[in-house]
Design a protein around this motif. Structure first.
Motif, PDB file in Angstrom:
ATOM      1  N   GLY A 136      33.553  43.752  44.039  1.00  0.00           N
ATOM      2  CA  GLY A 136      33.509  44.795  45.044  1.00  0.00           C
ATOM      3  C   GLY A 136      34.721  44.883  45.945  1.00  0.00           C
ATOM      4  O   GLY A 136      35.856  45.027  45.487  1.00  0.00           O
ATOM      5  N   VAL A 137      34.453  44.776  47.242  1.00  0.00           N
ATOM      6  CA  VAL A 137      35.486  44.981  48.250  1.00  0.00           C
ATOM      7  C   VAL A 137      36.606  43.950  48.124  1.00  0.00           C
ATOM      8  O   VAL A 137      37.779  44.278  48.306  1.00  0.00           O
ATOM      9  CB  VAL A 137      34.864  44.935  49.668  1.00  0.00           C
ATOM     10  CG1 VAL A 137      35.925  45.020  50.738  1.00  0.00           C
ATOM     11  CG2 VAL A 137      33.858  46.055  49.836  1.00  0.00           C
ATOM     12  N   ASP A 138      36.276  42.709  47.809  1.00  0.00           N
ATOM     13  CA  ASP A 138      37.320  41.685  47.677  1.00  0.00           C
ATOM     14  C   ASP A 138      38.320  42.029  46.575  1.00  0.00           C
ATOM     15  O   ASP A 138      39.520  41.832  46.729  1.00  0.00           O
ATOM     16  CB  ASP A 138      36.704  40.315  47.381  1.00  0.00           C
ATOM     17  CG  ASP A 138      36.042  39.705  48.599  1.00  0.00           C
ATOM     18  OD1 ASP A 138      36.401  40.118  49.720  1.00  0.00           O
ATOM     19  OD2 ASP A 138      35.165  38.837  48.421  1.00  0.00           O
ATOM     20  N   CYS A 139      37.826  42.572  45.478  1.00  0.00           N
ATOM     21  CA  CYS A 139      38.707  42.951  44.378  1.00  0.00           C
ATOM     22  C   CYS A 139      39.610  44.121  44.780  1.00  0.00           C
ATOM     23  O   CYS A 139      40.815  44.103  44.527  1.00  0.00           O
ATOM     24  CB  CYS A 139      37.872  43.299  43.158  1.00  0.00           C
ATOM     25  SG  CYS A 139      38.810  43.290  41.629  1.00  0.00           S
ATOM     26  N   TRP A 140      39.043  45.141  45.421  1.00  0.00           N
ATOM     27  CA  TRP A 140      39.845  46.282  45.879  1.00  0.00           C
ATOM     28  C   TRP A 140      40.855  45.839  46.933  1.00  0.00           C
ATOM     29  O   TRP A 140      41.981  46.312  46.962  1.00  0.00           O
ATOM     30  CB  TRP A 140      38.957  47.391  46.437  1.00  0.00           C
ATOM     31  CG  TRP A 140      38.122  48.062  45.405  1.00  0.00           C
ATOM     32  CD1 TRP A 140      36.769  48.046  45.340  1.00  0.00           C
ATOM     33  CD2 TRP A 140      38.568  48.821  44.279  1.00  0.00           C
ATOM     34  NE1 TRP A 140      36.349  48.766  44.238  1.00  0.00           N
ATOM     35  CE2 TRP A 140      37.433  49.249  43.575  1.00  0.00           C
ATOM     36  CE3 TRP A 140      39.824  49.184  43.800  1.00  0.00           C
ATOM     37  CZ2 TRP A 140      37.507  50.016  42.432  1.00  0.00           C
ATOM     38  CZ3 TRP A 140      39.892  49.951  42.652  1.00  0.00           C
ATOM     39  CH2 TRP A 140      38.754  50.361  41.981  1.00  0.00           C
ATOM     40  N   TYR A 141      40.430  44.925  47.797  1.00  0.00           N
ATOM     41  CA  TYR A 141      41.305  44.416  48.848  1.00  0.00           C
ATOM     42  C   TYR A 141      42.500  43.678  48.240  1.00  0.00           C
ATOM     43  O   TYR A 141      43.640  43.859  48.671  1.00  0.00           O
ATOM     44  CB  TYR A 141      40.495  43.501  49.763  1.00  0.00           C
ATOM     45  CG  TYR A 141      41.275  42.868  50.876  1.00  0.00           C
ATOM     46  CD1 TYR A 141      41.664  43.615  51.981  1.00  0.00           C
ATOM     47  CD2 TYR A 141      41.614  41.524  50.841  1.00  0.00           C
ATOM     48  CE1 TYR A 141      42.379  43.043  53.013  1.00  0.00           C
ATOM     49  CE2 TYR A 141      42.329  40.944  51.863  1.00  0.00           C
ATOM     50  CZ  TYR A 141      42.703  41.707  52.948  1.00  0.00           C
ATOM     51  OH  TYR A 141      43.403  41.132  53.966  1.00  0.00           O
ATOM     52  N   LEU A 142      42.249  42.859  47.234  1.00  0.00           N
ATOM     53  CA  LEU A 142      43.338  42.137  46.567  1.00  0.00           C
ATOM     54  C   LEU A 142      44.283  43.106  45.867  1.00  0.00           C
ATOM     55  O   LEU A 142      45.509  42.937  45.902  1.00  0.00           O
ATOM     56  CB  LEU A 142      42.787  41.120  45.571  1.00  0.00           C
ATOM     57  CG  LEU A 142      43.820  40.296  44.806  1.00  0.00           C
ATOM     58  CD1 LEU A 142      44.704  39.515  45.772  1.00  0.00           C
ATOM     59  CD2 LEU A 142      43.150  39.362  43.836  1.00  0.00           C
ATOM     60  N   LEU A 143      43.742  44.166  45.247  1.00  0.00           N
ATOM     61  CA  LEU A 143      44.594  45.168  44.616  1.00  0.00           C
ATOM     62  C   LEU A 143      45.461  45.891  45.646  1.00  0.00           C
ATOM     63  O   LEU A 143      46.649  46.129  45.420  1.00  0.00           O
ATOM     64  CB  LEU A 143      43.750  46.187  43.844  1.00  0.00           C
ATOM     65  CG  LEU A 143      43.254  45.728  42.490  1.00  0.00           C
ATOM     66  CD1 LEU A 143      42.234  46.710  41.947  1.00  0.00           C
ATOM     67  CD2 LEU A 143      44.394  45.568  41.527  1.00  0.00           C
ATOM     68  N   ALA A 144      44.882  46.230  46.789  1.00  0.00           N
ATOM     69  CA  ALA A 144      45.653  46.906  47.847  1.00  0.00           C
ATOM     70  C   ALA A 144      46.743  45.978  48.387  1.00  0.00           C
ATOM     71  O   ALA A 144      47.876  46.413  48.623  1.00  0.00           O
ATOM     72  CB  ALA A 144      44.729  47.356  48.972  1.00  0.00           C
ATOM     73  N   ALA A 145      46.421  44.716  48.560  1.00  0.00           N
ATOM     74  CA  ALA A 145      47.426  43.759  49.046  1.00  0.00           C
ATOM     75  C   ALA A 145      48.526  43.554  48.011  1.00  0.00           C
ATOM     76  O   ALA A 145      49.695  43.377  48.363  1.00  0.00           O
ATOM     77  CB  ALA A 145      46.763  42.428  49.381  1.00  0.00           C
ATOM     78  N   THR A 146      48.170  43.610  46.741  1.00  0.00           N
ATOM     79  CA  THR A 146      49.158  43.420  45.679  1.00  0.00           C
ATOM     80  C   THR A 146      50.077  44.631  45.549  1.00  0.00           C
ATOM     81  O   THR A 146      51.295  44.483  45.453  1.00  0.00           O
ATOM     82  CB  THR A 146      48.458  43.161  44.331  1.00  0.00           C
ATOM     83  OG1 THR A 146      47.607  42.029  44.469  1.00  0.00           O
ATOM     84  CG2 THR A 146      49.455  42.883  43.237  1.00  0.00           C
ATOM     85  N   ILE A 147      49.521  45.836  45.580  1.00  0.00           N
ATOM     86  CA  ILE A 147      50.349  47.029  45.388  1.00  0.00           C
ATOM     87  C   ILE A 147      51.280  47.250  46.580  1.00  0.00           C
ATOM     88  O   ILE A 147      52.384  47.745  46.433  1.00  0.00           O
ATOM     89  CB  ILE A 147      49.491  48.285  45.123  1.00  0.00           C
ATOM     90  CG1 ILE A 147      50.352  49.393  44.520  1.00  0.00           C
ATOM     91  CG2 ILE A 147      48.817  48.784  46.370  1.00  0.00           C
ATOM     92  CD1 ILE A 147      49.564  50.568  44.011  1.00  0.00           C
TER      93      ILE A 147
END
Length: 113
Positions: free
Chosen positions: A36-47
């Motif tokens: 969920g949110v943790d995965c999207w958060y990691l993607l946003a931090a990575t991009i």
């Protein structure tokens, strides 16, 4: 001409962003156990290359996936910024230097006002 190129680049960037987010979510959710949110958060931090460190890939495979996703995120971010710059350039009036190269354009612009 500039506007069409900017729109085309923006559409490419949006399509690539959708692929990036879908592939990144699938890879990170299956390999690191993030949901969920943790995965999207990691993607946003990575991009955005922020990398706060509070959420991170836990397995070797998910670390490799995050490392592979990083340059693609930068490419997509660069395409988006490039299309915004091209769009803003197409909306700005010509500079005096540009007008001096093509004096006929000045008359066209004055006639349109």
């Amino acid at each position: 001409l500039w506007f069409e190129a900017a729109v085309r680049t923006a559409l490419w960037a949006l399509g690539l962003l959708a692929v990036y987010l879908a592939a990144g979510y699938w890879l990170l959710a299956h390999e690191s156990g993030l949901r969920g949110v943790d995965c999207w958060y990691l993607l946003a931090a990575t991009i955005t290359t922020v990398g706060l460190g509070d959420v991170h890939p836990s397995s070797q495979t998910s670390r490799i996936a995050a490392t592979v996703l990083l340059p693609f995120g930068l490419l997509i971010l660069g395409l988006g910024i490039s299309s915004l710059c091209a769009f803003s350039r197409s909306q700005s009036p010509p500079t005096p230097r540009q007008l001096s190269r093509n004096p006929g354009e000045l008359h066209t612009l004055r006639g349109a006002m």
